[in-house]
Design a protein around this motif. Structure first.
Motif, PDB file in Angstrom:
ATOM      1  N   TYR A 191      -5.674   0.469   8.165  1.00 31.33           N
ATOM      2  CA  TYR A 191      -6.097  -0.771   7.516  1.00 31.33           C
ATOM      3  C   TYR A 191      -7.261  -0.513   6.564  1.00 31.33           C
ATOM      4  O   TYR A 191      -7.332  -1.090   5.489  1.00 31.33           O
ATOM      5  CB  TYR A 191      -6.456  -1.790   8.585  1.00 31.33           C
ATOM      6  N   THR A 248      -1.931   0.213   6.822  1.00 26.17           N
ATOM      7  CA  THR A 248      -2.104   0.258   5.368  1.00 26.17           C
ATOM      8  C   THR A 248      -1.266  -0.819   4.686  1.00 26.17           C
ATOM      9  O   THR A 248      -1.722  -1.496   3.757  1.00 26.17           O
ATOM     10  CB  THR A 248      -1.727   1.649   4.833  1.00 26.17           C
ATOM     11  N   ALA A 249      -0.030  -0.989   5.150  1.00 26.92           N
ATOM     12  CA  ALA A 249       0.854  -2.007   4.570  1.00 26.92           C
ATOM     13  C   ALA A 249       0.298  -3.411   4.816  1.00 26.92           C
ATOM     14  O   ALA A 249       0.354  -4.279   3.930  1.00 26.92           O
ATOM     15  CB  ALA A 249       2.252  -1.872   5.160  1.00 26.92           C
ATOM     16  N   PRO A 269       3.961  -7.826  -1.201  1.00 21.97           N
ATOM     17  CA  PRO A 269       3.925  -6.525  -1.864  1.00 21.97           C
ATOM     18  C   PRO A 269       4.249  -5.368  -0.915  1.00 21.97           C
ATOM     19  O   PRO A 269       3.677  -4.280  -1.007  1.00 21.97           O
ATOM     20  CB  PRO A 269       2.477  -6.442  -2.353  1.00 21.97           C
ATOM     21  N   VAL A 270       5.144  -5.620   0.033  1.00 21.13           N
ATOM     22  CA  VAL A 270       5.564  -4.613   1.016  1.00 21.13           C
ATOM     23  C   VAL A 270       7.091  -4.671   1.095  1.00 21.13           C
ATOM     24  O   VAL A 270       7.700  -5.667   0.686  1.00 21.13           O
ATOM     25  CB  VAL A 270       4.932  -4.877   2.405  1.00 21.13           C
ATOM     26  N   ARG A 284      -2.830  -4.234   5.215  1.00 21.01           N
ATOM     27  CA  ARG A 284      -3.984  -4.405   4.324  1.00 21.01           C
ATOM     28  C   ARG A 284      -3.524  -4.770   2.915  1.00 21.01           C
ATOM     29  O   ARG A 284      -4.119  -5.638   2.250  1.00 21.01           O
ATOM     30  CB  ARG A 284      -4.823  -3.129   4.298  1.00 21.01           C
ATOM     31  N   LYS A 285      -2.452  -4.140   2.440  1.00 16.60           N
ATOM     32  CA  LYS A 285      -1.916  -4.446   1.115  1.00 16.60           C
ATOM     33  C   LYS A 285      -1.438  -5.894   1.053  1.00 16.60           C
ATOM     34  O   LYS A 285      -1.668  -6.603   0.062  1.00 16.60           O
ATOM     35  CB  LYS A 285      -0.763  -3.491   0.795  1.00 16.60           C
ATOM     36  N   LEU A 286      -0.784  -6.349   2.126  1.00 22.36           N
ATOM     37  CA  LEU A 286      -0.345  -7.741   2.196  1.00 22.36           C
ATOM     38  C   LEU A 286      -1.546  -8.683   2.172  1.00 22.36           C
ATOM     39  O   LEU A 286      -1.567  -9.675   1.423  1.00 22.36           O
ATOM     40  CB  LEU A 286       0.472  -7.967   3.469  1.00 22.36           C
ATOM     41  N   HIS A 287      -2.553  -8.383   2.965  1.00 25.51           N
ATOM     42  CA  HIS A 287      -3.719  -9.248   3.065  1.00 25.51           C
ATOM     43  C   HIS A 287      -4.518  -9.313   1.764  1.00 25.51           C
ATOM     44  O   HIS A 287      -5.250 -10.282   1.534  1.00 25.51           O
ATOM     45  CB  HIS A 287      -4.615  -8.782   4.207  1.00 25.51           C
ATOM     46  N   ALA A 288      -4.382  -8.288   0.929  1.00 24.47           N
ATOM     47  CA  ALA A 288      -5.102  -8.261  -0.351  1.00 24.47           C
ATOM     48  C   ALA A 288      -4.316  -8.928  -1.475  1.00 24.47           C
ATOM     49  O   ALA A 288      -4.835  -9.071  -2.597  1.00 24.47           O
ATOM     50  CB  ALA A 288      -5.421  -6.817  -0.734  1.00 24.47           C
ATOM     51  N   ALA A 289      -3.088  -9.339  -1.210  1.00 21.65           N
ATOM     52  CA  ALA A 289      -2.225  -9.927  -2.238  1.00 21.65           C
ATOM     53  C   ALA A 289      -2.638 -11.364  -2.534  1.00 21.65           C
ATOM     54  O   ALA A 289      -3.339 -12.005  -1.742  1.00 21.65           O
ATOM     55  CB  ALA A 289      -0.774  -9.884  -1.773  1.00 21.65           C
TER      56      ALA A 289
END
Length: 248
Positions: A203, A86-87, A43-44, A89-94
C-alpha cells in the motif's frame, strides 16, 4: 461449456457461471448500476461487461485464482499480497465516484446499526455478552474523521484474483463508492491478519493498525446476523466469530 455453476445464491442476488461468462442476477438495479459504473472508472483490472438486460448482468471471468478464502490459509505469495496492497492504493488515489458506497456510511448511522446488532446478538444468545462487549469497544476506534476515497466496499479475498505475484482482476463492485480507505484494507485481511504487513508494505503509506483492527471487529459484528439468516456459517473455523474471539 457443459454445466451451470451456482457461485452464490440467496434472497437478494445470485451469481451463475457458464463457461467463461458470469451471470449476475440482482433485483436491485442500483447495485448493478454501481457495479457497471465502478468497473468503468476503476484504475485496476476488472471483468469486462458483455451485456446487460435487467435484472441480469453478464461479465467475463478474470484469469488467475482467488487470493484466498476466509477460513482457509492463503496459498498466495507475500508478493501477491503486497501487489494487492499496491492495487488498492491505486484505487484509493483515483478520482472519486459520484456516490457513497458501503465503506462510506456516516458514523452516527453506523454506530446506531452496530449497537442494534450487538443488542440482537446478546438478546438472542448468538454470542456471549463479554465477546460482544469487548469487540464493540475495539470497534469504537473506527469512528473517527476520515477523508473519502474510491473504495471497493466489499474487498473480500475471494474477490481478488492473482496469477503468481501479479493481480489479474478484482470482481464484485456493487458496493463501491466513496468511503473509508481502511475499511477496504480491513475487509481484505479479515481472518488473515498474518498478511496485513504484506498488504501495508504494498500500500505504501502509513496505516493506523488500530483502526484496521477496529474494522475487523465492526465488520464481523455487523455480519453475523446477516450470514446466519442467509444460510452462511459465521461460526466456521477462521470466519467471523473466530475473528471476534481473536480480538479478546
Amino acid at each position: 461449456m457443459d454445466q451451470v455453476e451456482v457461485v452464490v445464491a440467496h434472497s437478494e442476488r445470485a451469481t451463475l457461471r457458464v463457461g467463461e461468462v458470469f451471470l449476475k442476477v440482482d433485483a436491485d438495479q442500483t447495485r448493478i448500476d454501481v457495479e457497471v459504473e465502478s468497473m468503468a472508472m476503476a484504475p485496476v483490472p476488472t471483468p469486462r461487461v458483455l451485456w446487460r438486460k435487467p435484472p441480469v448482468l453478464a461479465i467475463t471471468a478474470v484469469p488467475g485464482t482467488a487470493l484466498g478464502c476466509l477460513g482457509e490459509p492463503s496459498a498466495a505469495s507475500s508478493a501477491a499480497w503486497a501487489a494487492t496492497g499496491t492495487a488498492i492504493r491505486k484505487l484509493h488515489a483515483a478520482p472519486l465516484p459520484p456516490r457513497p458506497g458501503r465503506a462510506g456510511r456516516g458514523t452516527d448511522a453506523l454506530a446506531a446499526e452496530l449497537d442494534g446488532e450487538c443488542e440482537w446478538l446478546v438478546a438472542n444468545g448468538v454470542l456471549p455478552a463479554d465477546l460482544v462487549t469487548r469487540n464493540r469497544q475495539v470497534a469504537q476506534s473506527a469512528f473517527r474523521p476520515w477523508t473519502p476515497v474510491f473504495t471497493h466496499g466489499d474487498l473480500q479475498i475471494t474477490h481478488v484474483f492473482v496469477d503468481g505475484d501479479e493481480i489479474t482482476g478484482i470482481i464484485d463492485w456493487s458496493e463501491a463508492g466513496q468511503g473509508d480507505a481502511l475499511y477496504d484494507l480491513a475487509t481484505l485481511t479479515l481472518g488473515h491478519k498474518e498478511r496485513l504487513a504484506d498488504v501495508v508494505a504494498g500500500y505504501g503509506t502509513d496505516v493506523d493498525l488500530d483502526v484496521i483492527r477496529a474494522w475487523w471487529s465492526l465488520r464481523s459484528l455487523l455480519a453475523v446476523r446477516w450470514l446466519v439468516e442467509h444460510g452462511f456459517d459465521p461460526f466456521a473455523p477462521g470466519c467471523e466469530v473466530d475473528v471476534l474471539r481473536s480480538q479478546m
